[in-house]
Design a protein around this motif. Structure first.
Motif, PDB file in Angstrom:
ATOM      1  N   GLY A 187       0.671  -1.077  -0.338  1.00  0.00           N
ATOM      2  CA  GLY A 187      -0.274  -0.051   0.230  1.00  0.00           C
ATOM      3  C   GLY A 187       0.666   1.324   0.236  1.00  0.00           C
ATOM      4  O   GLY A 187       1.856   1.296   0.902  1.00  0.00           O
ATOM      5  N   PRO A 208      -2.422  -0.784  -5.057  1.00  0.00           N
ATOM      6  CA  PRO A 208      -3.217  -0.430  -3.809  1.00  0.00           C
ATOM      7  C   PRO A 208      -3.078   1.578  -3.392  1.00  0.00           C
ATOM      8  O   PRO A 208      -1.751   1.229  -2.543  1.00  0.00           O
ATOM      9  N   THR A 219      -8.323  -0.598  -4.898  1.00  0.00           N
ATOM     10  CA  THR A 219      -6.851  -0.424  -5.593  1.00  0.00           C
ATOM     11  C   THR A 219      -7.024  -0.174  -6.718  1.00  0.00           C
ATOM     12  O   THR A 219      -8.257   0.655  -7.543  1.00  0.00           O
TER      13      THR A 219
END
Length: 381
Positions: A187, A208, A219
């Motif tokens: 992320g 992400p 996403t």
């Protein structure tokens, strides 16, 4: 291949996460071939983490390996030892439905060159290599031991021609650029210029992406502009990934924000918004929207106490502004305290009002553009 794995692949096809082109690749490379003897199964519904040891219980190990659950494979950047739970999960094998959906959104074609950021176990790189050819896949992993284990797993699968690089994925890997596709398996909340610069115009970057607001991310599939100076696309699915190590979400220290002075000077008000409709739903797009519209702010949810649940909002800029909402679901109003140059709960209420006026747009209508000026969020009509 176990019957459990084959059955899961079939369900993913039925759900639309796994496309026909990816189905034989997925079936032919079970996740189990890339896992260590000890991992921790993360039960998403409950948040519980369970140690699974192949030496102690091989049947349970195989069952977890072939499940839909994400599996933690390293804690605390490798410093953690033993079967207990560590402090911070630092490497994992992602949930198969998430892996399938991201590969679907990557829209690869035969012969394309792909850069992966975040090698992990090597399973995702193996899937790409099986579909596109190992010589067309480059994967970057920041952790030396994780990269070495992934390289070994790829070699055992006959995919040793994958280029495994130990380095900072935030910089991409210019030595093998340009790429037709880039897929990020960690992320991020800051998008580096290196990624769209190393991707061909018209290429796709799947990542992400989230904010510091909460751990909830989504996403997004970005297409690189023809001039190569930006990338843009719509959000796809809500997810929660381990963050890029340099962008981990730090939990603010109470004492750094709530001093005697700030407590005395905090302004008191009330709100009719509830925790559930704003930031209480872990898998609700409102969390992502509020994070996009209330920048440089992070949320800390305290445990319920005496019929109320304190929720803190802290500015992660230098101003040390904070807000605390004492949510009472059994009452029409909840008490709000705010301190600092920013009125953080006022910003949340304004953002929520905008989202409601737009018809509460979901991920399919929300988009992201990244360029040299930062990130820009937009709504499709």
């Amino acid at each position: 291949m176990s019957g459990q794995w084959r059955g899961m692949a079939a369900r993913l096809v039925a759900d639309g996460a796994l496309t026909a082109e990816w189905e034989p690749v997925f079936e032919g490379l079970p996740r189990a071939g890339f896992l260590p003897d000890l991992f921790w199964q993360h039960h998403v519904a409950t948040g519980e983490v369970e140690a699974v040891d192949r030496m102690r219980d091989p049947r349970r190990w195989r069952e977890a390996a072939d499940s839909v659950h994400p599996l933690v494979t390293q804690w605390d950047d490798g410093e953690h030892e033993g079967p207990g739970r560590g402090r911070v999960a630092s490497s994992s094998a992602s949930a198969p439905p998430v892996v399938a959906a991201m590969l679907r959104d990557l829209t690869v074609r035969s012969g394309q060159r792909v850069l992966e950021i975040g090698t992990g176990t090597g399973w995702n790189a193996a899937l790409l290599a099986s579909r596109l050819g190992a010589e067309n896949v480059t994967t970057v992993e920041v952790d030396t031991s994780v990269a070495a284990a992934a390289r070994g797993a790829l070699e055992r699968q006959g995919l040793g021609a994958v280029t495994v690089v130990c380095g900072d994925g935030f910089q991409g890997y210019p030595a093998r650029a340009p790429y037709d596709r880039i897929i990020v398996t960690c992320g991020v909340h800051t998008f580096p210029r290196a990624w769209w610069e190393q991707c061909r115009p018209g290429g796709v970057i799947v990542v992400p992406w989230g904010t510091r607001f909460t751990p909830t991310e989504a996403t997004v599939a970005l297409t690189v502009a023809e001039d190569g100076r930006s990338a843009s696309g719509t959000f796809k699915d809500l997810v929660q990934f381990m963050s890029l190590r340099a962008q981990r979400r730090a939990v603010p220290e109470y004492a750094d924000y709530v001093t005697t002075e700030s407590r005395d000077e905090a302004e008191r008000s009330a709100t009719t918004l509830t925790l559930a409709e704003t930031i209480g739903g872990e898998w609700d797009s409102s969390r992502l929207v509020l994070g996009l519209l209330v920048p440089d702010c992070t949320v800390v949810l305290d445990e319920p106490q005496e019929g109320q649940r304190p929720v803190w909002l802290c500015s992660v800029a230098d101003d040390r502004s904070w807000a605390c909402v004492l949510f009472r679901e059994d009452r029409q109003h909840s008490t709000v305290y705010q301190y600092g140059d920013r009125r953080l709960w006022d910003e949340v209420e304004a953002a929520y009002g905008w989202w409601r006026e737009q018809g509460r747009p979901g991920l399919g209508r929300l988009g992201l553009t990244v360029d040299d000026d930062g990130h820009h969020v937009w709504v499709e009509k």
